[in-house]
Motif scaffolding. Sequence first.
Motif, PDB file in Angstrom:
ATOM      1  N   PRO A  46       0.662  -0.944   0.033  1.00 12.67           N
ATOM      2  CA  PRO A  46      -0.028   0.012  -0.145  1.00 12.67           C
ATOM      3  C   PRO A  46       0.995   1.020  -0.282  1.00 12.67           C
ATOM      4  O   PRO A  46       1.660   1.694   0.691  1.00 12.67           O
ATOM      5  N   GLN A  47       0.477   2.323  -1.577  1.00 13.99           N
ATOM      6  CA  GLN A  47       1.212   3.491  -1.047  1.00 13.99           C
ATOM      7  C   GLN A  47       1.082   4.352   0.089  1.00 13.99           C
ATOM      8  O   GLN A  47       2.818   4.871   0.423  1.00 13.99           O
ATOM      9  N   VAL A  48       0.386   3.552   0.901  1.00 11.19           N
ATOM     10  CA  VAL A  48       0.203   4.742   2.523  1.00 11.19           C
ATOM     11  C   VAL A  48       1.329   4.333   3.124  1.00 11.19           C
ATOM     12  O   VAL A  48       2.074   5.089   4.257  1.00 11.19           O
ATOM     13  N   ALA A  49       1.569   3.100   3.018  1.00 11.08           N
ATOM     14  CA  ALA A  49       2.440   3.264   4.007  1.00 11.08           C
ATOM     15  C   ALA A  49       4.044   2.980   3.334  1.00 11.08           C
ATOM     16  O   ALA A  49       5.025   3.013   4.351  1.00 11.08           O
ATOM     17  N   LEU A  50       4.273   3.174   1.891  1.00 13.08           N
ATOM     18  CA  LEU A  50       5.665   2.974   1.324  1.00 13.08           C
ATOM     19  C   LEU A  50       5.779   5.265   1.977  1.00 13.08           C
ATOM     20  O   LEU A  50       7.082   5.276   2.025  1.00 13.08           O
ATOM     21  N   ASP A  51       4.829   5.733   2.297  1.00 11.14           N
ATOM     22  CA  ASP A  51       5.312   7.433   2.290  1.00 11.14           C
ATOM     23  C   ASP A  51       5.154   7.814   3.624  1.00 11.14           C
ATOM     24  O   ASP A  51       5.888   8.400   3.798  1.00 11.14           O
ATOM     25  N   ALA A  52       4.501   6.394   4.006  1.00  6.42           N
ATOM     26  CA  ALA A  52       4.945   7.130   5.560  1.00  6.42           C
ATOM     27  C   ALA A  52       6.804   7.426   5.853  1.00  6.42           C
ATOM     28  O   ALA A  52       6.770   7.739   7.032  1.00  6.42           O
ATOM     29  N   ALA A 280      -0.024   1.566   7.761  1.00  7.65           N
ATOM     30  CA  ALA A 280      -0.979   0.338   6.282  1.00  7.65           C
ATOM     31  C   ALA A 280      -2.603   0.230   7.018  1.00  7.65           C
ATOM     32  O   ALA A 280      -3.397  -0.396   5.952  1.00  7.65           O
ATOM     33  N   LEU A 281      -2.261   0.401   8.136  1.00  9.97           N
ATOM     34  CA  LEU A 281      -3.517   0.370   8.811  1.00  9.97           C
ATOM     35  C   LEU A 281      -5.194   1.462   8.710  1.00  9.97           C
ATOM     36  O   LEU A 281      -5.545   0.703   8.098  1.00  9.97           O
ATOM     37  N   GLU A 282      -4.687   2.069   7.605  1.00 10.84           N
ATOM     38  CA  GLU A 282      -5.426   2.699   6.907  1.00 10.84           C
ATOM     39  C   GLU A 282      -5.761   2.335   5.100  1.00 10.84           C
ATOM     40  O   GLU A 282      -7.020   2.655   4.987  1.00 10.84           O
ATOM     41  N   THR A 283      -5.799   1.264   4.994  1.00 12.84           N
ATOM     42  CA  THR A 283      -5.744   0.990   4.168  1.00 12.84           C
ATOM     43  C   THR A 283      -6.733   0.440   3.938  1.00 12.84           C
ATOM     44  O   THR A 283      -7.510  -0.549   4.342  1.00 12.84           O
ATOM     45  N   PRO A 284      -7.637   0.734   2.831  1.00 10.65           N
ATOM     46  CA  PRO A 284      -9.148   0.772   2.402  1.00 10.65           C
ATOM     47  C   PRO A 284      -9.171  -0.791   1.888  1.00 10.65           C
ATOM     48  O   PRO A 284      -8.526  -1.230   1.858  1.00 10.65           O
ATOM     49  N   GLN A 285     -10.472  -1.302   2.739  1.00  8.71           N
ATOM     50  CA  GLN A 285     -10.871  -2.695   2.478  1.00  8.71           C
ATOM     51  C   GLN A 285     -10.980  -3.586   1.353  1.00  8.71           C
ATOM     52  O   GLN A 285     -10.595  -4.156   0.222  1.00  8.71           O
ATOM     53  N   SER A 286     -10.814  -2.129   0.187  1.00 12.64           N
ATOM     54  CA  SER A 286     -11.146  -2.424  -1.428  1.00 12.64           C
ATOM     55  C   SER A 286      -9.470  -3.239  -1.849  1.00 12.64           C
ATOM     56  O   SER A 286      -9.345  -3.377  -2.790  1.00 12.64           O
ATOM     57  N   TYR A 287      -8.392  -2.484  -1.493  1.00 18.97           N
ATOM     58  CA  TYR A 287      -7.157  -3.464  -1.358  1.00 18.97           C
ATOM     59  C   TYR A 287      -7.092  -4.950  -1.433  1.00 18.97           C
ATOM     60  O   TYR A 287      -6.654  -5.306  -2.159  1.00 18.97           O
ATOM     61  N   VAL A 291      -6.732  -7.806  -3.830  1.00 20.68           N
ATOM     62  CA  VAL A 291      -5.691  -8.800  -3.869  1.00 20.68           C
ATOM     63  C   VAL A 291      -6.498 -10.045  -3.594  1.00 20.68           C
ATOM     64  O   VAL A 291      -5.859 -11.422  -4.095  1.00 20.68           O
ATOM     65  N   ILE A 292      -7.610 -10.355  -2.561  1.00 22.27           N
ATOM     66  CA  ILE A 292      -8.317 -12.103  -2.395  1.00 22.27           C
ATOM     67  C   ILE A 292      -8.744 -12.837  -3.794  1.00 22.27           C
ATOM     68  O   ILE A 292      -8.582 -13.474  -4.233  1.00 22.27           O
ATOM     69  N   GLU A 293      -9.578 -11.369  -4.889  1.00 24.84           N
ATOM     70  CA  GLU A 293     -10.339 -11.968  -6.373  1.00 24.84           C
ATOM     71  C   GLU A 293      -9.049 -12.355  -7.055  1.00 24.84           C
ATOM     72  O   GLU A 293      -8.588 -13.291  -7.635  1.00 24.84           O
ATOM     73  N   GLU A 294      -7.174 -11.242  -7.199  1.00 28.19           N
ATOM     74  CA  GLU A 294      -6.476 -12.089  -7.782  1.00 28.19           C
ATOM     75  C   GLU A 294      -5.837 -13.573  -7.389  1.00 28.19           C
ATOM     76  O   GLU A 294      -5.517 -14.290  -8.279  1.00 28.19           O
ATOM     77  N   TYR A 295      -5.845 -13.528  -6.196  1.00 30.16           N
ATOM     78  CA  TYR A 295      -5.082 -14.608  -5.256  1.00 30.16           C
ATOM     79  C   TYR A 295      -5.828 -15.894  -6.020  1.00 30.16           C
ATOM     80  O   TYR A 295      -5.474 -17.307  -6.543  1.00 30.16           O
ATOM     81  N   VAL A 296      -8.138 -15.985  -5.999  1.00 30.49           N
ATOM     82  CA  VAL A 296      -8.053 -16.770  -6.438  1.00 30.49           C
ATOM     83  C   VAL A 296      -8.435 -17.374  -6.919  1.00 30.49           C
ATOM     84  O   VAL A 296      -7.885 -18.691  -8.347  1.00 30.49           O
TER      85      VAL A 296
END
Length: 396
Positions: A46-52, A280-287, A291-296
Amino acid sequence: MPSISHKGALMPESPIRKLVPYAENAKKNGTKVYHLNIGQPDIKTPQVALDAVKNNTIEVLSYARSEGSEEYRTKLSAYYQKNNIQVSPNNIIATTGGSEALLFTIGSITDPGDEIIIPEPFYANYNGFSTASGVKVVPVISKIEDNFALPKIEDLEKLISPKTKAILICNPGNPTGYLYSKEEIEKLKKIVLKHNLFLIADEVYREFAYDGHTHHSVMSEVGLEEHAIMIDSVSKRYSMCGARIGCIVSKNTEFINTAIKFAQARLSPPTYALLASEAALETPQSYFDDVIEEYVERRNTLISELEKIDGVKVANPKGAFYCVAELPVNDTDDFAQWILEKFNHQNETVMVAPASGFYSTAGEGKNQVRIAYVLNKKDLIRCVEILKIALEQYPN
């Protein structure tokens, strides 16, 4: 010449990393290696984690608190509460990865010679952590024919001795991808209460549950407050393996106070990584939905392609991003080395993790491999093609 310790001699090699020199040699010789051996997601952090980390104004990179900053633990407890885990910041100790959380846990609840029961196959480093602590792993085998479900509780209970201190599960499982049901957790609850044991649950893949299934945490079980210990990490959830931030979660005050002493002895978790993990805890559920759709899709692609190979048997994982496949060979350690050292197809090969290293019972898993479906679907199809051709040409 001075001798090394008996404990050091017994320390197992990692089935995930021990073949790295062969992979590096293959690359030096111009062969492309597809890495199916390690759970390093290619999903973007998540970009928010890298930006922090990138945009912080820290002038002195000081120690963090031994248990992790109060800000991080407060936000983390809020995340857990959203997931039906009612814990406070005081129930959480931040650690340097889930690995340190496991080491602190084992160190806090066992003495040398004590035993921990673990359904196998299991995360290979459980063997290493137990060896480092002088603790004996007592395995109870789960079968690929049963999709690696919890073994019969009667079989597990037979293994309990006066030296047994805990039962340890990984949920969802590494290397199997098995997702324990609420009913299975309740069976484990009953047995740990009956025998006054700890129930340790490694839940680092908690976000990755598929096919309409939901993850059920040991921390959500009423009555396990003094028995449940949860291990968690940001590594897989946010694709932040290099951050090395994990945590221990428990409502058992005596256990937490003991584990904090281990945390104090190593001083603190890494400050920059705590900043990234808090953000990273601010990461939205859409992320996570994406990811889950991709892994499935990746899982379905991998399983479908593997099932086309004669003689291959594969379990169908319901969580995490691993599967265990049984190959028509006698020794996957030899096969995994051979496919790196002596084989390639059009200057490409694959690296898999021999599954014997995920067992502690000698001789088990010798014809199995763990495959991490952390590559895109096109690459996974190519990997299985290479694997099929390699099996056809393998001399043993």
